[in-house]
Every structure is written in structure tokens, then in C-alpha cells.
Scaffold this active site. Structure first.
Site: not given
Length: 268
Positions: A122, A142
Site C-alpha cells: 500500500e 488481509e
């Protein structure tokens, strides 16, 4: 000469798992994630990274910022237990902190080798350029934790590669190689692992040769119009073009072109 960066902000007196070095001669700053062996990013480091980008944005010695990882990996992601320990208010800041490279007015390069997972991916997605290698593996894992990306990963990816590929990466926790990332338009370039540093160095030198004000304008314009209507984007492009026509750098660029010499830009 490269020097370890010092900051006035007391919150940056002891950086948590990363270092910052400024090379005033080469006009670059290097942020190196450095928590062996996988450069896990702590909750505190996320806050500090935001503050560092803001400080470097104001530092006249720095034209280009490079984000890299020490050792064989960029980062395997965040400190998992930290999510359970953090307050809701703190967690709500995650995306804002990791978006700091995008808000920074200066070009930011991510040098990605090895694991580039979770928040490491990210953070890289928020940079302007991502240089991958044949060892790079990008992932947003995730789902394996019963979660989704929380720092802009799925949103930025969908803009870059579309919903189908993003669903594969997010919903299947799929790992993709540096070559795939390059083919899909995520990575700016993919090189042999041994060539990562020289490739980044060359990109830094290339970017420094351009006008600082033109680069700042281009970055902000492209970021601001990423989700704009075409007519709006064209209008904003024209307004920024008109503004740059009044700059000293544009005048220097035109003169240098006609005089067949290298332009000397000053950033105004």
C-alpha cells in the site's frame, strides 16, 4: 555527502524501524525500512512515516525521495497484533498516513524487492514510481486474517488495474510477481534484482534534470484528475499549462531548446 536526517519534530527523535538519509549533493532522501528480517511496519512507524514525508516535502535540499527496504525484502506488511491494540481513532488514520507519498509534492520512488505485502504494498502504491525486480512478490493478504486492506490498497489497485484483477489480488490474497505487476501497469519497471539500485539511481538523475515546478505541477494535476471527468481533466490541464507559461523555468526551457544547450532549471 549523505547525512542521517535530523528533524525538529520531537516525535521523530527515535524512528521506529526505519532510517532517513539525506544526500544534499544528489538532492535525494532515502527512507529505508529496516526491521530485519522482513521490515514489518509498526503502528508508530506509520505515524512517523507521514511526518517524515511532510518534513522532506519542506526540505529544500531534497528533490527526490526513495523508499526502500533493507536486506532481501521491502516489507512483509504491518505488525498484526498492533491492529488489536490500536484504538479506533488510531486505526482511522491508517490510510491518511500511508497516503503521505501521494500528497508529497516531490517525486517518490519505491524500490521493491522480495516481499512487498500488506502495508508495504500500500505504501508503494502511494508512490509515483515502483521499480520491481525478479524477486518481487506483491500481495494484499488481509483476507487470511478475516480483514480487507485498510490503507488504500484495494482502492488504488482498482484505479490501476480494474475490478477483475483487483478482486483476484484482494479476495484471493493472490501474490503476483514483479513481471506481472509490470505487465498489469502496477510497476513502472521490472529489472534483475542486482540492478535495482542502479536503476533507481538512474531514475533519480533523470527526474532531477527536469524543472521542479513542472514536476510538482504534473504530479498534483495527475493525482487530482485521476477520477475526474475527461472535460474537467482537460480544463485543469489547460489552467496549469497556462500558469507554467509564466514561470522562469519555462522561459529557460524554451531558451535552452533554441540555443541547443541543457536547460538549468531553478524551480520557479
Amino acid at each position: 555527502m549523505a547525512d542521517k536526517a535530523t528533524f525538529d519534530d520531537k516525535r521523530l527523535a527515535d524512528l521506529d524501524g526505519f532510517t532517513v538519509v539525506i544526500d544534499a549533493v544528489r538532492q535525494r532522501a532515502d527512507i529505508t525500512l529496516d526491521r530485519p528480517p522482513y521490515n514489518v511496519v509498526s503502528m508508530l512507524a506509520r505515524d512517523q512515516l507521514r511526518l517524515v514525508f511532510e518534513a522532506l516535502d519542506e526540505d529544500d535540499r531534497v528533490r527526490i525521495i526513495v523508499v526502500t527496504g533493507a536486506g532481501e525484502h521491502f516489507s512483509s506488511g504491518g505488525n498484526i497484533k498492533g491492529f488489536l491494540e490500536a484504538t479506533p481513532e488510531h486505526v482511522s488514520k491508517l490510510a491518511w498516513n500511508i497516503a503521505a507519498p501521494a500528497r508529497c509534492s516531490k517525486p517518490v520512488i519505491a524500490a521493491n524487492r522480495g516481499y512487498c505485502f500488506g502495508v508495504g504494498f500500500e505504501l508503494s502504491l502511494a508512490c509515483d514510481f515502483r521499480i520491481a525486480t525478479d524477486t518481487t512478490r506483491y500481495a494484499l493478504p488481509e483476507q487470511k486474517l478475516g480483514q480487507i486492506p485498510g490503507s488504500g490498497g484495494s482502492a488504488r489497485l482498482q484505479k490501476m488495474v480494474g475490478v477483475t484483477r483487483t478482486k483476484n489480488i484482494v479476495m484471493r490474497s493472490m501474490r503476483i510477481t514483479g513481471k506481472q505487476a509490470y505487465d498489469w501497469g502496477i510497476a513502472s519497471d521490472v529489472v534483475a534484482d542486482a540492478d535495482l539500485e542502479t536503476t533507481v539511481d538512474a531514475l533519480v538523475e533523470e527526474l532531477i534534470a527536469f524543472s521542479p515546478i513542472a514536476q510538482r505541477t504534473a504530479k498534483k494535476l495527475l493525482n487530482d484528475t485521476d477520477d475526474a471527468l475527461l472535460t474537467t481533466a482537460i480544463e485543469l490541464e489547460g489552467l496549469n499549462y497556462s500558469r507554467l507559461r509564466q514561470s522562469d523555468d519555462f522561459r529557460e526551457g524554451v531558451n535552452a531548446f533554441h540555443e541547443k544547450r541543457a536547460a538549468v532549471f531553478v524551480g520557479r
